[in-house]
Structure formats: structure tokens, C-alpha cells
Design a protein around this motif. Structure first.
Motif, PDB file in Angstrom:
ATOM      1  N   PRO A   1      31.732 -35.726 -11.090  1.00  0.00           N
ATOM      2  CA  PRO A   1      32.823 -35.684 -10.105  1.00  0.00           C
ATOM      3  C   PRO A   1      33.268 -34.263  -9.766  1.00  0.00           C
ATOM      4  O   PRO A   1      33.913 -34.044  -8.750  1.00  0.00           O
TER       5      PRO A   1
ATOM      6  N   VAL B   1      33.006 -38.145  -4.964  1.00  0.00           N
ATOM      7  CA  VAL B   1      32.899 -39.581  -5.189  1.00  0.00           C
ATOM      8  C   VAL B   1      32.818 -40.315  -3.845  1.00  0.00           C
ATOM      9  O   VAL B   1      32.021 -41.240  -3.682  1.00  0.00           O
TER      10      VAL B   1
ATOM     11  N   SER C   1      35.114 -43.496 -14.798  1.00  0.00           N
ATOM     12  CA  SER C   1      36.097 -44.059 -13.864  1.00  0.00           C
ATOM     13  C   SER C   1      35.532 -44.201 -12.454  1.00  0.00           C
ATOM     14  O   SER C   1      36.029 -44.988 -11.663  1.00  0.00           O
ATOM     15  N   HIS C   2      34.492 -43.468 -12.144  1.00  0.00           N
ATOM     16  CA  HIS C   2      33.907 -43.536 -10.800  1.00  0.00           C
ATOM     17  C   HIS C   2      32.637 -44.397 -10.757  1.00  0.00           C
ATOM     18  O   HIS C   2      31.895 -44.345  -9.794  1.00  0.00           O
TER      19      HIS C   2
ATOM     20  N   VAL D   1      31.249 -46.548  -7.755  1.00  0.00           N
ATOM     21  CA  VAL D   1      30.394 -46.008  -6.687  1.00  0.00           C
ATOM     22  C   VAL D   1      29.041 -46.708  -6.679  1.00  0.00           C
ATOM     23  O   VAL D   1      28.423 -46.843  -5.628  1.00  0.00           O
TER      24      VAL D   1
END
Length: 180
Positions: A50, A56, A136-137, A140
Motif C-alpha cells: 500500500p 489500493v 486490510s486491503h 482488492v
């Protein structure tokens, strides 16, 4: 499931089996690499830094475009049984596989810290589950793919990649009597 080429229950079972299989594969990959090496290489794919050059949001856009493109190509030449007459039994899968390879190569070479479009949520989930580390991403790798599939299904039925031949009313009439 979205394209209605299989029953929804069968589609759900298929997706669950794909995800379970990818988790087993991710665990085998972690076992083969060792935990420290698996963490270092992110278990072989689906990684986004990130803080790197790809944000993101950009990664989500790339994932959506890549998944949508592959779905359009796959349904247009390989997965739709109505296309068998046009592309044959062997050319369709070859074109789809070639497209996936080109898309994977093209998106993975974009920037450091980004492994490119995953184009299959199960694979990315399985690799993350294999090393037991979720970010947390990670959405995607899942949300854009599901959105691309849903939008593709709507477009697939609104403007299908095939045409139906329509006969003129004159051609439908009985040639001997001249009546329909």
C-alpha cells in the motif's frame, strides 16, 4: 452463476470447492517454502504494497478491468456453448488461456510492490490463508472480480456476443401455397 449457464446451487458448490482447493494449495505452498520464505514472497502472489507506487484504488481498478476483460473474452470465444460452432472445441480454450497469460503478464510488470491482477478471488484467498496472513486491503482481490462478474452477466444478457438469425416473414410462408 451470474450468467445463468449453471444452476445457482451448483455454482455455489463449485465456488466453495475452488476456495477450499486454493486454501489447501496455499498450505502446501507454505509447507514447501517454509513459513519464513512464504512470508517473504507472499506465498507466491496476490501482493500489494500500500506504500508502493500502485495505490489500493488503482489496484482495484486494474483488477476490475482485467477480470471484466477476461470474462468478455472467455464468454465470447470459449465458455458459451453457442460459440462452439464458430470457434470449435479446441480454439476457444486456447484463446482464453492465451488471453489470461497476456493479462497476467501485462499487469504484473506494471510496478514494484504489486504482483498484478489476480483475476480469481479463490487463488488470492488461498495464498493468504496458506500463510495465515491477511491484509486490510485484500478486498482488492475479491470485490472487483465479483463486481466484474455481475456487470458482465448484465451485459451478457443485454447485448449477447452472439446473434440470432431472424427470418423474414416472406421466407416463413409455405412455398407451395404461399401462406404461412
Amino acid at each position: 452463476m451470474f450468467a445463468r449457464l449453471s444452476h445457482p446451487v451448483r455454482s455455489i458448490i463449485y465456488v466453495l470447492c475452488q476456495v477450499a482447493g486454493s486454501c489447501v494449495g496455499g498450505a502446501f505452498l507454505r509447507a514447501g517454502l517454509g513459513y519464513a520464505r512464504a512470508l517473504e514472497v507472499h506465498n507466491g502472489g496476490c501482493f500489494l504494497d500500500p506504500n508502493g507506487p500502485v495505490t489500493v484504488g488503482q489496484a482495484a481498478a486494474i483488477e476490475f478491468i482485467a477480470s471484466f476483460s477476461i470474462l468478455m473474452i472467455a464468454f465470447g470465444v470459449g465458455l458459451d456453448p453457442r460459440q462452439k460452432q464458430l470457434y470449435g472445441a479446441s480454439l476457444g480454450p486456447l484463446l482464453v488461456g492465451l488471453s489470461v497469460g497476456i493479462m497476467t503478464s501485462g499487469t504484473s510488470a506494471l510496478n514494484p510492490g504489486y504482483t498484478g491482477a489476480g483475476m480469481f478471488p479463490g487463488r488470492c484467498f488461498g495464498l493468504a490463508a496458506g500463510i495465515g496472513k491477511f491484509y486490510s486491503h485484500d478486498w482488492v482481490w475479491w470485490v472487483p472480480d465479483i463486481a466484474a462478474a455481475a456487470i458482465h452477466a448484465v451485459l451478457y444478457f443485454a447485448a449477447p456476443p452472439y446473434t440470432r438469425e431472424m427470418r423474414c416473414p416472406e421466407e416463413r410462408s409455405n412455398p407451395q401455397t404461399g401462406s404461412a
